[in-house]
Design an enzyme around this catalytic site. Structure first.
Site, mmCIF file in Angstrom:
data_model
loop_
_atom_site.group_PDB
_atom_site.id
_atom_site.type_symbol
_atom_site.label_atom_id
_atom_site.label_comp_id
_atom_site.label_asym_id
_atom_site.label_seq_id
_atom_site.Cartn_x
_atom_site.Cartn_y
_atom_site.Cartn_z
ATOM 1 N N LYS A 87 0.812 -1.220 0.000
ATOM 2 C CA LYS A 87 0.000 0.000 0.000
ATOM 3 C C LYS A 87 0.844 1.268 0.000
ATOM 4 O O LYS A 87 0.436 2.296 -0.545
ATOM 5 C CB LYS A 87 -0.943 0.009 1.199
ATOM 6 C CG LYS A 87 -2.016 -1.081 1.166
ATOM 7 C CD LYS A 87 -3.018 -0.853 0.044
ATOM 8 C CE LYS A 87 -4.187 -1.822 0.112
ATOM 9 N NZ LYS A 87 -5.053 -1.731 -1.078
ATOM 10 N N GLU A 109 -10.108 5.398 2.825
ATOM 11 C CA GLU A 109 -10.879 4.281 3.350
ATOM 12 C C GLU A 109 -9.882 3.175 3.682
ATOM 13 O O GLU A 109 -8.785 3.150 3.125
ATOM 14 C CB GLU A 109 -11.871 3.785 2.297
ATOM 15 C CG GLU A 109 -11.319 2.803 1.245
ATOM 16 C CD GLU A 109 -10.269 3.389 0.318
ATOM 17 O OE1 GLU A 109 -10.168 4.632 0.224
ATOM 18 O OE2 GLU A 109 -9.519 2.608 -0.307
ATOM 19 N N SER A 376 1.724 -9.642 -0.677
ATOM 20 C CA SER A 376 1.387 -8.215 -0.680
ATOM 21 C C SER A 376 1.608 -7.542 0.665
ATOM 22 O O SER A 376 1.820 -6.334 0.735
ATOM 23 C CB SER A 376 -0.069 -8.025 -1.118
ATOM 24 O OG SER A 376 -0.924 -8.766 -0.270
#
Lengths: 396, 258
Positions: A87, A109, A376
């Site tokens: 991210k 969000e 990830s």
């Protein structure tokens, strides 16, 4: 002036209230300018290298490969980035862009909390005010990440409406953005939403696939046969796939959350169970009922617990360029434990969906084949939830 | 006279356009509310099709949507109800709906059911001007109105949207979501002045008009006023018993704006 754009085949577009139209048009203009601005590019590259810790390593999972007895498995270690997931790649880009645009406040969000933590981190670094919207349900599942965001100076707002999960957090963030577009940038966390977000987020995440290609070239002197990643909205997956879309010999596989099974009401497998619709600013594929009401979805993974998929994935699916497979909670938890024991790597429960499919898939391939699986994020945030899944009463 | 002309003609005086969420709290109450509002002097009525994720709405209408969906509301039931009352209601009736319920139903099929049941136009808040062609090809053929929206942030888009609008122009008076606000500021007036330079389309102000005083202020520069959350709040409070309360409120608005 009024141009219909931002489509990937039949999917994408911008289906948002008029109030937000000029904000996304302004964002598109700014992005098109700064993405070619040498100073912006060099600042971002410096942040990625010196702050996020890029490039992330491409690790040969030798024990896992030997144990499964099939294709060679490489793991792209996005879990080793600062803040513990992919991210940060997108967030550094977007917050830097927001700052260049003169915004002083970012909102986001978050589902599992990874994107919220990354946004709070970038906001702290760049001196921006930060507000994160998170479904009430997720604030309970990921209590530690809530505290982490607050520690970083962000305000976390628990969202009670609807199913109190990721989609409701997106609704709340979109409402907030509509009310305060003057000073606020909406730092969307996945390759979804109205144009230009799916393109911006993809471009900022594409570093994953570019590195995979270079690193594997250096180690093996060739392209991978398959790239596998988990898909909620699909940002780490598109980041992993994008560089290889033109390399037709590389197969691309996205793993979606099948929850308790795609034949049960409790899943979030959009490609398996959804159909084309318009929601959250985009035309894409969504889980919905016969009347177009968005379905409540479920996954053990808060990050994959979303009723849609990014429009570029919908197009890759429709074109047959990428394949999307469902992975259940049970398979993901097994893979979470397997990777921990076998390689000493605790993956995020989201990433464990990709590991789970790779475990099955590797066995079906010859030993000279090469699979790259994107890890990830790291799984520290999930340890207590997995313990509870296994019947242990552990709380953070 | 087709639907688009009927809507435009509703603005021969200052128009009062109430909004109610379809099937909140049930379909029978919605039906009675439509008769009540028409008798009280409403010029156009907007019926909201409840949606699971109404991103342009504030908490009042969002809660109404949840109640209506829980009560088993579907777009088919709303079409049937409108068809049943249509011959007794003379004023234009509009559906306000997010795009996915139309898209999921099939845009062509949806529009043909609008014509069949007597719906005069559609307001689709998440279908901006730039994306509306895929629905407009059907509303054009059916000669029902696809109402355009402009916002204080529309800026340079305003003249283009205004020039291509039909029926009336829905002027979003303030940023953010639907809901009651104390005052509207000067955004709305400036926005409407800009529209009037390029078009004689009637302008109705919505989002945040909740009291008779605010309605009077709105029609000092606009051709009509849309009131949603304030009415939905009454329905939320009194449920099936809300008819007389809504009647009193509607009559107070009609009386004061003309």
């Amino acid at each position: 002036m009024l141009i219909k754009n931002g489509y990937f085949g039949d999917f994408g577009g911008r289906f948002i209230p008029e109030t937000l139209m000029n904000a996304v048009i302004e964002l598109e203009k700014a992005y098109n300018h700064y993405k070619n601005d040498p100073e912006f590019v060099s600042e971002l590259n410096s942040l990625l290298a010196n702050y996020a810790g890029r490039p992330s390593i491409l690790y040969y999972a030798e024990k896992m490969t030997r144990d499964l007895g099939g294709a060679k498995i490489y793991l792209k270690r996005e879990d080793l980035n600062h803040t513990g997931s992919h991210k940060i790649n997108n967030v550094l880009g977007q917050v830097l862009l927001a700052k260049k645009m003169g915004k002083t406040r970012v909102i986001a969000e978050t589902g599992a909390g990874q994107h919220g933590v990354a946004t709070a981190t970038a906001a702290a670094l760049m001196g921006m005010e930060c507000v994160v919207f998170m479904g009430r349900e997720d604030t309970v599942r990921q209590a530690l990440n809530v505290y982490r965001m607050e520690l970083l100076g962000a305000k976390v707002i628990a969202v009670d409406s609807g199913t109190a999960t990721l989609k409701d957090a997106v609704n709340a963030a979109m409402r907030e953005w509509a009310a305060r577009i003057d000073d606020t940038h909406y730092c969307l966390g996945s390759v979804m939403g109205p144009h230009p977000f799916p393109t911006i987020v993809r471009d900022f995440q594409a570093v994953i696939g570019r590195e995979i290609k270079e690193e594997l070239q250096a180690i093996e002197g060739r392209l991978p046969d398959t790239v596998i990643a988990c898909v909620g909205g699909g940002s780490n997956a598109i980041g992993s796939f994008y560089e290889f879309i033109g390399d037709k010999e590389v197969s691309l596989i996205g793993c979606e959350a099948a929850g308790k099974g795609i034949d049960t009401p409790q899943n979030a497998a959009t490609i398996a169970n959804g159909r084309t619709g318009v929601f959250h600013g985009m035309k894409s594929i969504f889980c919905q009922d016969a009347y177009g009401q968005i379905a409540p979805v479920y996954s053990i993974s808060a990050g994959l617990d979303y009723p849609g998929i990014g429009p570029e994935h919908a197009d890759l699916f429709k074109q047959g360029r990428a394949e999307y497979v469902p992975v259940t909670d049970e398979q993901a938890v097994d893979a979470f434990e397997y990777l921990s024991r076998t390689e000493g790597i605790i993956p995020a429960i989201e990433s464990a969906h990709a590991i789970a499919y790779a475990m099955e898939y590797a066995k079906t391939l010859a030993k000279e084949k090469i699979i790259v699986v994107t890890v990830s994020g790291r799984g520290d945030k999930d340890v207590a939830a997995i313990a509870r899944y296994r019947g242990l009463d552990i709380h953070e | 006279m087709n639907s688009i002309e009927r809507i435009k003609n509703a603005f021969c005086k200052k128009a009062f356009i109430p909004f109610i969420t379809g099937s909140d709290p049930d379909i029978e109450t919605t039906e009675r509310l439509i008769f009540t509002l028409a008798e009280a002097g409403a010029d156009i009525i907007e019926i909201g099709i409840p949606f699971s994720d109404p991103v342009a709405e504030g908490p009042v209408i969002e809660a109404a949507d949840e109640r209506a969906l829980k009560a088993g509301c579907t777009v088919d039931k709303l079409f049937d109800m409108v068809k049943k009352i249509r011959k007794d209601i003379k004023i234009p009736l509009l559906f306000m709906t997010y795009y996915n319920p139309i898209f999921g139903y099939g845009a062509e099929r949806f529009v043909s059911r609008c014509v069949d049941s007597g719906i005069d136009g559609l307001i689709v808040p998440d279908l901006p001007f730039d994306e509306r062609d895929e629905l407009k090809i059907f509303t054009d053929k059916a000669e029902i109105a696809l109402i355009s929206l402009i916002a204080p942030t529309s800026g340079d888009r305003t003249p283009t949207i205004a020039a291509a609008s039909e029926g009336f122009l829905y002027c979003v008076s303030s940023l953010g979501v639907t809901g009651t606000r104390d005052s509207l500021g000067n955004h709305a007036k400036a926005m409407i002045d800009r529209v009037k330079c390029v078009s004689d389309i009637p302008c109705a102000v919505g989002f945040g008009v909740s009291t008779p005083e605010a309605a009077v202020a709105a029609v000092s520069y606009a051709d009509g006023v849309i009131i949603g959350s304030a009415i939905v709040k009454i329905v939320a409070k009194y449920g099936k018993e809300s008819i007389s309360h809504v009647k009193d409120f509607a009559e107070s608005i009609v009386k004061i704006i003309n």
